[in-house]
Design an enzyme around this catalytic site. Structure first.
Site, PDB file in Angstrom:
ATOM      1  N   LYS A  23       0.974  -1.092  -0.021  1.00  0.00           N
ATOM      2  CA  LYS A  23      -0.242   0.180   0.142  1.00  0.00           C
ATOM      3  C   LYS A  23       0.811   1.387  -0.123  1.00  0.00           C
ATOM      4  O   LYS A  23       0.686   2.390  -0.678  1.00  0.00           O
ATOM      5  CB  LYS A  23      -0.940  -0.053   1.079  1.00  0.00           C
ATOM      6  CG  LYS A  23      -1.994  -1.053   1.236  1.00  0.00           C
ATOM      7  CD  LYS A  23      -2.946  -1.251   2.196  1.00  0.00           C
ATOM      8  CE  LYS A  23      -3.781  -2.345   2.136  1.00  0.00           C
ATOM      9  NZ  LYS A  23      -4.784  -2.792   3.346  1.00  0.00           N
ATOM     10  N   GLN A  64      -4.995  -2.254   9.350  1.00  0.00           N
ATOM     11  CA  GLN A  64      -4.909  -3.470   8.823  1.00  0.00           C
ATOM     12  C   GLN A  64      -5.741  -4.523   9.762  1.00  0.00           C
ATOM     13  O   GLN A  64      -5.219  -4.648  10.723  1.00  0.00           O
ATOM     14  CB  GLN A  64      -3.536  -3.711   8.757  1.00  0.00           C
ATOM     15  CG  GLN A  64      -2.878  -4.762   7.621  1.00  0.00           C
ATOM     16  CD  GLN A  64      -3.482  -4.570   6.372  1.00  0.00           C
ATOM     17  OE1 GLN A  64      -3.182  -3.608   5.754  1.00  0.00           O
ATOM     18  NE2 GLN A  64      -3.990  -5.599   5.741  1.00  0.00           N
ATOM     19  N   ASP A  77     -11.444   2.360   3.372  1.00  0.00           N
ATOM     20  CA  ASP A  77     -12.127   0.973   3.385  1.00  0.00           C
ATOM     21  C   ASP A  77     -13.332   0.961   3.451  1.00  0.00           C
ATOM     22  O   ASP A  77     -14.055  -0.223   2.903  1.00  0.00           O
ATOM     23  CB  ASP A  77     -11.431   0.098   4.691  1.00  0.00           C
ATOM     24  CG  ASP A  77      -9.974  -0.762   4.250  1.00  0.00           C
ATOM     25  OD1 ASP A  77      -9.925  -0.760   3.051  1.00  0.00           O
ATOM     26  OD2 ASP A  77      -9.487  -0.882   5.434  1.00  0.00           O
TER      27      ASP A  77
END
Ligand code: NAP
Length: 284
Positions: free
Chosen positions: A52, A96, A119
């Protein structure tokens, strides 16, 4: 013989578009910024985070990593999220998942400002997706829709079958296909006679997490087959949820693993980060 859906190629195009958009924002004095929080030292999480960061750098997005020790408390994690919420140079925040040591994923997600939740896991964003009125879509289903659009594959009026009902892939995937006027069936581990359902699909999405789970006899001739799985076969080799060798000859289009859905997920994260920066800075 199916046409192979080139996720790597489409993702490269999305990233090029994002890079142009970042350059345009920088001319207006805005640099999109992504904060990535990772707790503990799980090697897979480290790989995802590094990918990322690298992808951000390639398109000109500022990124910073917050690598926290495995014994970090929920209070410490939430304090970090709130500090990032208040920073003007951070447009997007992601944590994460799954978190280690019983840390509550949902408590963390619910503390991310919805406008920075790139997200799209915050309940406010999930609700917006349900209503079809959203800023961000979860990256994997969004990437799949982008692939379908790119190849001119319409869900309208089609039998769409999604195998898997996770909050990050299966459920939002079903919702997006419904928004595009598919007739959607969502399957899961309690579905009876799965094969009879998948064999009806014009568009079949497999998000199960079991290697080569979708076999040739489960797929209709001419179906579009989207494989979300990132699994390991009996030799430890990366493979998908679809038995590619058996299904590819029957399908009209199919995504490979690797090189299908996977590359789209990070591309859509970059896109969401830019969208967040635009909204926060009131730039069209
Ligand atoms: P998950 O949370 O484990 O969900 C798996 C789903 O599959 C569940 O809904 C489960 O049903 C269903 N399932 C399990 N066994 C089944 C069976 N025998 N018949 C029918 N359905 C069954 O997984 P996920 O997070 O959605 O991920 C799925 C796969 O996609 C994994 O391989 C993951 O690594 C991969 N993935 C890839 C990307 C990417 O960027 N390419 C992104 C995310 C995930 P129940 O709900 O009834 O348990």
């Amino acid at each position: 013989m199916a046409q192979i859906i080139d996720g790597k190629g489409v993702a490269a195009q999305v990233r090029a578009d994002v890079a142009k958009e970042v350059a345009r924002l920088k001319e207006r004095g805005v640099t999109p910024g992504l904060a990535v929080i990772v707790v503990g030292d799980d090697p897979a999480s480290r790989i995802y985070v590094n990918n990322k960061k690298k992808a951000c750098a390639e398109v000109g997005i500022y990124s910073e990593e917050h690598a926290l020790a495995a014994d970090t408390t929920l209070d410490e994690l939430i304090a970090l999220v709130r500090a990032l919420n208040s920073r003007g140079d951070i447009s997007g925040i992601l944590c994460q998942l799954p978190l280690p040591n019983g840390l509550d994923d949902r408590a963390v997600i619910e503390n991310i400002a919805p406008i920075k939740d790139v997200d799209a896991f915050h309940p406010a964003n999930v609700g917006r997706i349900m209503l079809g009125d959203y800023h961000f879509l979860p990256c994997t289903p969004a990437g799949i829709m982008e692939l379908l659009h790119h190849y001119g594959i319409s869900a309208e009026g089609k039998e769409c079958v999604v195998v898997g009902r996770s909050n990050i892939v299966g459920k939002p995937m079903s919702m997006l296909l419904l928004h595009e006027n598919g007739t959607v069936t969502t399957c899961h581990s309690r579905t009876r006679d799965l094969k009879s359902v998948t064999a009806r699909a014009d568009i079949l999405v497999a998000a199960v997490g079991k290697p080569k789970f979708i076999t040739g006899d489960m797929v209709k001739d001419g179906a579009v087959v989207i494989d979300v799985g990132m699994d390991r076969d009996e030799n430890g080799k990366l493979c998908g949820d679809v038995d590619f060798a058996a299904v590819e000859p029957k399908a009209s289009y199919i995504t490979p693993v690797p090189g299908g859905v996977g590359p789209m997920t990070i591309a859509m994260l970059l896109k969401n980060t830019v969208t967040a920066a635009k909204i926060q800075n009131m730039i069209d």
